[in-house]
Design a protein around this motif. Structure first.
Motif, PDB file in Angstrom:
ATOM      1  N   LYS A  22       0.809  -1.225   0.000  1.00 32.67           N
ATOM      2  CA  LYS A  22       0.000   0.000   0.000  1.00 32.67           C
ATOM      3  C   LYS A  22       0.840   1.271   0.000  1.00 32.67           C
ATOM      4  N   VAL A  23       2.078   1.202   0.488  1.00 35.61           N
ATOM      5  CA  VAL A  23       2.918   2.407   0.432  1.00 35.61           C
ATOM      6  C   VAL A  23       3.755   2.466  -0.846  1.00 35.61           C
ATOM      7  N   THR A  24       3.732   1.402  -1.624  1.00 40.98           N
ATOM      8  CA  THR A  24       4.498   1.402  -2.876  1.00 40.98           C
ATOM      9  C   THR A  24       3.614   1.493  -4.115  1.00 40.98           C
ATOM     10  N   GLY A  25       2.308   1.475  -3.934  1.00 42.90           N
ATOM     11  CA  GLY A  25       1.395   1.553  -5.076  1.00 42.90           C
ATOM     12  C   GLY A  25       1.112   0.212  -5.726  1.00 42.90           C
ATOM     13  N   ARG A  26       1.583  -0.866  -5.102  1.00 42.86           N
ATOM     14  CA  ARG A  26       1.359  -2.184  -5.712  1.00 42.86           C
ATOM     15  C   ARG A  26      -0.010  -2.757  -5.412  1.00 42.86           C
ATOM     16  N   ALA A  27      -0.626  -2.345  -4.328  1.00 43.00           N
ATOM     17  CA  ALA A  27      -1.910  -2.934  -3.923  1.00 43.00           C
ATOM     18  C   ALA A  27      -2.950  -2.713  -5.015  1.00 43.00           C
ATOM     19  N   GLN A  28      -3.721  -3.740  -5.288  1.00 46.57           N
ATOM     20  CA  GLN A  28      -4.691  -3.692  -6.377  1.00 46.57           C
ATOM     21  C   GLN A  28      -6.089  -3.411  -5.823  1.00 46.57           C
ATOM     22  N   TYR A  29      -6.602  -2.233  -6.147  1.00 49.23           N
ATOM     23  CA  TYR A  29      -7.940  -1.823  -5.713  1.00 49.23           C
ATOM     24  C   TYR A  29      -8.944  -2.099  -6.838  1.00 49.23           C
ATOM     25  N   GLY A  30     -10.186  -1.700  -6.599  1.00 48.05           N
ATOM     26  CA  GLY A  30     -11.254  -2.055  -7.524  1.00 48.05           C
ATOM     27  C   GLY A  30     -11.001  -1.645  -8.957  1.00 48.05           C
ATOM     28  N   ALA A  31     -10.573  -0.406  -9.143  1.00 50.57           N
ATOM     29  CA  ALA A  31     -10.400   0.108 -10.504  1.00 50.57           C
ATOM     30  C   ALA A  31      -9.093  -0.355 -11.143  1.00 50.57           C
ATOM     31  N   ASP A  32      -8.260  -1.072 -10.387  1.00 46.62           N
ATOM     32  CA  ASP A  32      -6.954  -1.486 -10.909  1.00 46.62           C
ATOM     33  C   ASP A  32      -7.010  -2.805 -11.671  1.00 46.62           C
ATOM     34  N   THR A  33      -8.177  -3.453 -11.689  1.00 44.32           N
ATOM     35  CA  THR A  33      -8.298  -4.738 -12.390  1.00 44.32           C
ATOM     36  C   THR A  33      -8.117  -4.530 -13.888  1.00 44.32           C
ATOM     37  N   ARG A  34      -7.243  -5.335 -14.488  1.00 48.49           N
ATOM     38  CA  ARG A  34      -7.009  -5.271 -15.940  1.00 48.49           C
ATOM     39  C   ARG A  34      -6.996  -6.685 -16.471  1.00 48.49           C
ATOM     40  N   ILE A 248     -14.205 -12.095  -6.305  1.00 43.20           N
ATOM     41  CA  ILE A 248     -12.831 -11.907  -5.851  1.00 43.20           C
ATOM     42  C   ILE A 248     -12.720 -10.499  -5.286  1.00 43.20           C
ATOM     43  N   PRO A 249     -12.555 -10.375  -3.977  1.00 42.57           N
ATOM     44  CA  PRO A 249     -12.467  -9.030  -3.413  1.00 42.57           C
ATOM     45  C   PRO A 249     -11.099  -8.417  -3.693  1.00 42.57           C
ATOM     46  N   THR A 250     -11.101  -7.229  -4.276  1.00 47.33           N
ATOM     47  CA  THR A 250      -9.850  -6.486  -4.423  1.00 47.33           C
ATOM     48  C   THR A 250      -9.577  -5.764  -3.109  1.00 47.33           C
ATOM     49  N   GLU A 251      -8.460  -5.063  -3.026  1.00 49.87           N
ATOM     50  CA  GLU A 251      -8.310  -4.135  -1.904  1.00 49.87           C
ATOM     51  C   GLU A 251      -9.457  -3.134  -1.991  1.00 49.87           C
ATOM     52  N   ILE A 252      -9.827  -2.577  -0.850  1.00 48.49           N
ATOM     53  CA  ILE A 252     -10.986  -1.690  -0.828  1.00 48.49           C
ATOM     54  C   ILE A 252     -10.585  -0.340  -0.236  1.00 48.49           C
ATOM     55  N   GLY A 253     -10.862   0.699  -0.992  1.00 46.93           N
ATOM     56  CA  GLY A 253     -10.458   2.048  -0.590  1.00 46.93           C
ATOM     57  C   GLY A 253     -11.508   2.766   0.218  1.00 46.93           C
ATOM     58  N   GLY A 254     -11.829   2.204   1.370  1.00 53.17           N
ATOM     59  CA  GLY A 254     -12.832   2.795   2.257  1.00 53.17           C
ATOM     60  C   GLY A 254     -14.229   2.317   1.915  1.00 53.17           C
ATOM     61  N   GLY A 255     -15.074   2.282   2.930  1.00 54.26           N
ATOM     62  CA  GLY A 255     -16.440   1.824   2.713  1.00 54.26           C
ATOM     63  C   GLY A 255     -17.394   2.459   3.712  1.00 54.26           C
ATOM     64  N   PHE A 256     -17.125   2.248   4.998  1.00 53.50           N
ATOM     65  CA  PHE A 256     -17.914   2.851   6.084  1.00 53.50           C
ATOM     66  C   PHE A 256     -19.393   2.484   5.978  1.00 53.50           C
ATOM     67  N   GLY A 257     -19.706   1.366   5.350  1.00 52.51           N
ATOM     68  CA  GLY A 257     -21.098   0.952   5.154  1.00 52.51           C
ATOM     69  C   GLY A 257     -21.577   1.153   3.739  1.00 52.51           C
ATOM     70  N   GLY A 258     -20.904   2.030   3.000  1.00 51.79           N
ATOM     71  CA  GLY A 258     -21.353   2.367   1.660  1.00 51.79           C
ATOM     72  C   GLY A 258     -21.001   1.341   0.598  1.00 51.79           C
ATOM     73  N   LYS A 259     -20.146   0.377   0.942  1.00 51.82           N
ATOM     74  CA  LYS A 259     -19.788  -0.636  -0.050  1.00 51.82           C
ATOM     75  C   LYS A 259     -20.278  -2.028   0.365  1.00 51.82           C
ATOM     76  N   ILE A 260     -21.421  -2.042   1.029  1.00 54.86           N
ATOM     77  CA  ILE A 260     -22.088  -3.311   1.314  1.00 54.86           C
ATOM     78  C   ILE A 260     -22.987  -3.676   0.139  1.00 54.86           C
ATOM     79  N   ALA A 261     -23.778  -2.711  -0.305  1.00 56.42           N
ATOM     80  CA  ALA A 261     -24.702  -2.961  -1.416  1.00 56.42           C
ATOM     81  C   ALA A 261     -23.933  -3.112  -2.719  1.00 56.42           C
ATOM     82  N   VAL A 262     -24.493  -3.911  -3.650  1.00 56.07           N
ATOM     83  CA  VAL A 262     -23.910  -3.988  -4.991  1.00 56.07           C
ATOM     84  C   VAL A 262     -24.564  -2.920  -5.869  1.00 56.07           C
ATOM     85  N   TYR A 263     -23.789  -2.357  -6.755  1.00 55.36           N
ATOM     86  CA  TYR A 263     -24.289  -1.397  -7.741  1.00 55.36           C
ATOM     87  C   TYR A 263     -23.844  -1.802  -9.142  1.00 55.36           C
ATOM     88  N   LEU A 264     -22.523  -1.914  -9.321  1.00 54.66           N
ATOM     89  CA  LEU A 264     -21.976  -2.154 -10.651  1.00 54.66           C
ATOM     90  C   LEU A 264     -21.801  -3.634 -10.974  1.00 54.66           C
TER      91      LEU A 264
END
Lengths: 745, 160
Positions: A22-34, A248-264
């Motif tokens: 996470k401090v080197t930019g290697r962690a793969q978050y939702g939008a990083d999937t290719r 497959i869960p990617t790393e998650i950049g915060g949620g606080f309850g807002g990323k429980i529901a599915v949208y996309l």
């Protein structure tokens, strides 16, 4: 608190296992999937807050070169089903016959580039019949208000309503006789508050990528708070078997309850099915504000009665919570948390869940509790003033404790609210004088449950004597570390010898969402169980190797030994030399820790200075006190308190969904929906109170949610001390402050 | 419009790519070059998650056109560590628990490095002012500011 066990790993502050990525930019978050051959998707959203959809013409979009597929709500329909029969879960993802809020998705495109997908979406022709919106929770409750759902009937204590209504439910929570008790009270205080819709504000927008193979196997990469519930929801929406969907869960950049529901996720899956290619969808920041689920705005009327010597006797409240466009249960939650900090004999709360033409609301850190505390904790402050008592001592005198009536009427187990208030009374902050004009100090308490729910983990012994810990709870704030620490404590190895990983839904037993302050608590229980199972299994293998009965082998402090001490071995030695030479060893730990567990209490102290000319409130000093049971990794526990306080500060002072009369959110970006920056908050001092939770083997309580509860009221109480004016509406923006102090208009 | 050929230096390496004339530097880094360490939080310059150093200046990569990168020297989060050796800021963020979800962390580290490279004596007020363009929703900033202060002290003791 003095008899805290002497833990070896718990209570230390190691570096988190996922930290370097996470401090080197290697962690793969939702939008990083290719993925090879991946298409990009884009969602078209309703520009109207309330409109019938008469028809959608996608032909021009489909004809644009580079477009591979276009979908609408009809693509979620089962054979024979029509879009107006889709359940709320699907209809919120994509409007069928009616758009119920601005930002409501109506169609989606997959194309070879993001730009083409956006261009194509602009070519989709939606035939809207615009309807008048209803945006205010109290207005939506009135007869004659525009109706969102014609088929909806209110649930009330006396049965379902007869006519269409925007009131989802009227829930009554009553103990004793609050009206009669209030009439006998020496001191009665009341308040009417209103708060606006606010957003969790996670920095990572939603993103999901899906593939759909010809054999029906679906894989979805997403930044979710719960891969298993996401799989369940996708299965329901898509009408596709759970066994054929892997999340497959990617790393998650915060949620606080807002990323429980599915949208996309289901949209990406449908587009992948239609195109035969991987499809990635990401939200813009404005989509996040307008198209996901913020937390409700509220309207609350409350009355508190006490005897002349400061004993709370009765609390009465009427609480209306916006659910947004579809039915929820925010106000029902509020009835469970509103009075939790205090032992009050007579309580009557009427709660109203109400639909309005705004995004469907979702949980946001201690959902429903902060707005309730904004009212109740100001009432306590008013009572303290009338009684001439210190507001902390008044709280201490009335505090809930073990055996007090807790949420839903069940008695609390051992809790630590009183200990928090005592710690606040003893704190350097509360004992430091606050001097200077326009300054004030405020305090407030807060409560949130600690939910349990289901967790599973697997632990595997590796050939070198270390262990891998496989989890299914997505890690938002450092739970790989806190779970690895609990395993290391249980099996007597070093923290560095436990290698944790969060895996997909095919690879571990069921895990509920990362929410409700539950992962370090409930997944921690699963980890401890797995650790104990591992020791048991290793003991059995050791019995064979040592040729002694298993019950002749004991395990303590990381060492296996026979009763006579003739044979001993550390965990690592046995793992390497006995287990490592035998068949592989994997054990599981699985728990269902129930719904309401323990209870987390917080108390905050804040000093403010109010600029009399501009109305700006500056936070001068802030202390967050909380009973965390046992702090597994104190740095990350402190971080929860600090982060929750900062979110509460933003909610109190700046944040709101600002609507025009047509139902358009006019501040759907970070420039105008301004969350706190480094300049808006001071260093936030923390005091960790540790009253062990009897429901967890190491005494852990969930720590994530309580710290957002007190700030709203604590700051309002501080502003009152600084200005002499009560603040009953949020946010306490400069304009609001000047209005209440008479400096404006 | 046809794509433009861009020649640039990123993290000390010569890089060539084709850029859509309207594409942002952030989109080029992430989608064309696979440098996904720079994050998109807002795409309009408000959150700082895509901070990169652009010819010595700290910029939001979402607000720079990819074609502007021609002939420029760029440092992204992927170039902050020296091979396998972490930068003192990276070590300090880990030791101070200055990240929770971590999505804002690359931007904060790039921004803080840009500050400390020029102002090694930056104090808390200066650090808070400099980092006001980077949004974090998890930490309340306390541990981030402390991590930067600690890294600054460490860097002053052992200059690179």
């Amino acid at each position: 608190m003095t008899d805290k066990p002497n833990y070896r790993v718990i209570g230390t502050r190691p570096v988190r296992p996922d930290g370097i990525d996470k401090v080197t930019g290697r962690a793969q978050y939702g939008a990083d999937t290719r993925l090879p051959g991946m298409l990009r998707g884009y969602v078209l959203r309703s520009p109207h807050a309330h409109a019938k959809i008469r028809g959608i013409d996608t032909s021009k979009a489909e004809a644009l070169p580079g477009v591979k597929a276009v979908m609408t709500a009809a693509d979620f329909c089962a054979p024979g089903q029509t879009v107006d029969q889709l359940p709320d879960l699907s209809a919120n993802l994509m409007a069928g016959t009616k758009a119920l809020y601005r930002g409501h998705a109506v169609a989606a495109v997959a194309a070879i580039t993001d730009e083409i997908a956006r261009d194509a979406a602009a070519l989709i022709e939606v035939n809207y019949e615009v309807l008048p919106p209803v945006l205010d929770v109290r207005e939506a409750m009135l007869p004659g208000a525009p109706i969102l759902h014609e088929a909806m009937r209110s649930r009330t204590p006396t049965g379902p309503g007869e006519n269409p209504s925007n009131i989802v439910a009227h829930t009554l929570s009553a103990f004793g006789d609050a009206d009669a008790a209030l009439a006998e009270c020496d001191v009665v205080v009341d308040i009417v508050t209103s708060t606006k819709m606010v957003h969790q504000g996670y920095i990572e927008p939603q993103a999901a990528t899906a593939t759909w193979n010809p054999d029906g196997q679906v894989v979805i990469w997403t930044c979710t708070q719960g891969s298993f519930p996401a799989r369940q929801n996708c299965s329901q929406i898509l009408g596709h078997p759970i066994s054929k969907i892997k999340v497959i869960p990617t790393e998650i950049g915060g949620g606080f309850g807002g990323k429980i529901a599915v949208y996309l996720e289901p949209v990406a899956a449908v587009l992948a099915r239609k195109t035969g290619k991987p499809v990635k969808l990401t939200m813009d920041r404005s989509d996040v504000f307008e198209g996901t689920g913020p937390t409700p705005g509220t309207s609350i009327r409350a009355t508190l009665g006490a005897t002349k010597d400061g004993k709370f006797k009765a609390l009465k409240a009427d609480m209306a919570y916006e659910n947004g466009a579809y039915p929820g249960a925010a106000a029902t939650y509020a009835t469970m948390v509103a009075a939790a900090c205090y032992d009050i004999e007579h309580v009557k709360i009427d709660a109203f869940d109400v639909v309005v033409n705004k995004p469907r609301t979702q949980d946001y850190r201690a959902p429903s509790s902060p707005a309730a505390a904004f009212a109740i904790e100001q009432l306590v402050d008013k009572a303290a003033e009338k009684l001439g008592m210190d507001p902390l001592k008044l709280r201490l005198a009335n505090s809930s404790h073990e055996g007090s009536r807790g949420p839903m009427g069940m008695p609390f187990s051992r809790i630590g609210h009183a200990e928090c208030v005592e710690a606040a009374l003893d704190s350097p902050h509360y004992n430091a004088p606050l001097e200077g004009p326009n300054r004030g100090r405020g305090v407030a308490s807060g409560f949130w449950f600690n939910v349990g729910l289901r967790s599973s983990v697997n632990v595997t012994v590796q050939p070198d004597g270390t262990v891998s810990l496989v989890e299914g709870s997505t890690d938002i704030g450092g739970t790989r570390a806190s779970l690895a620490m609990q395993l290391a404590e249980t099996i007597g190895v070093e923290y560095e010898d436990v290698k944790p990983a969060v895996v997909d839904t095919d690879a571990v037993g069921y895990n509920d969402v990362t929410a409700g302050s539950r992962v370090t608590f409930a997944s921690g229980m699963a980890v401890v169980e797995a650790g104990r199972n591992l020791i048991k299994e290793m003991t059995a293998r050791l019995a064979t190797a040592w040729n002694v009965p298993a019950d002749a082998i004991s395990f303590s402090n990381g060492v296996f030994s026979t009763a006579d001490g003739s044979k001993t071995g550390t965990f690592k030695q046995i793992a390497e030399n006995v287990v490592g030479r035998g068949p592989g060893l994997t054990v599981s730990g699985s728990v269902n820790a129930g719904f309401l567990q323990g209870g987390g209490f917080a108390h905050h102290i804040v000093d403010v200075e109010v600029d009399p000319d501009t109305g700006k409130v500056q936070i001068l000093r802030y202390t967050a006190v909380q009973d965390v049971g046992t702090a597994v990794h104190p740095s990350y526990v402190e971080g929860q308190l600090q982060g929750g306080a900062a979110q509460g500060i933003g909610w109190a002072l700046n944040e709101e969904y600002y609507y025009d009369e047509t139902g358009r959110m006019v501040n759907a970006g970070y420039l105008d929906y301004r969350i706190p920056t480094t300049l808006d908050v001071p260093m936030i001092d923390t005091i960790l109170v540790e009253v062990p939770n009897p429901l967890h083997p190491y005494g852990v309580r969930g720590a994530g949610e309580p710290p957002i509860v007190p700030p709203l009221a604590a700051i309002a109480n501080a502003v009152y001390r600084a200005t002499g004016q009560r603040q009953t509406q949020l946010p306490m923006s400069p304009r609001r402050i000047l209005e209440t102090t008479g400096k404006l208009g | 419009m046809s794509k433009k050929h861009i020649t640039t230096r990123i993290n000390g390496e010569d890089v060539e790519f084709l850029a859509e004339p309207g594409a942002s530097l952030l989109a080029a880094l992430r989608d064309e070059l696979g440098l996904t360490g720079s994050k998109e939080g807002c795409n309009n310059g408000n959150c700082g998650a895509c901070n990169v150093v652009f010819d010595g200046a700290l910029v939001n990569a979402c607000c720079v056109l990819a074609v502007e990168a021609n002939g420029v020297e760029i440092t992204t989060i992927e170039g902050v560590a020296n091979g396998e050796e972490l930068h003192p800021l990276q070590t300090s963020f880990l030791e101070n628990a200055a990240l929770q979800c971590g999505i804002c962390t690359p931007g904060f580290i790039v921004a803080a490095k840009a500050l400390l490279d020029k102002e090694p004596d930056a104090d808390e007020a200066r650090i808070r002012h400099w980092l006001a363009g980077n949004l974090c929703r998890c930490t309340g900033y306390d541990k981030i500011v402390r991590a930067v202060l600690d890294a600054a002290a460490d860097m002053r003791r052992t200059p690179a």
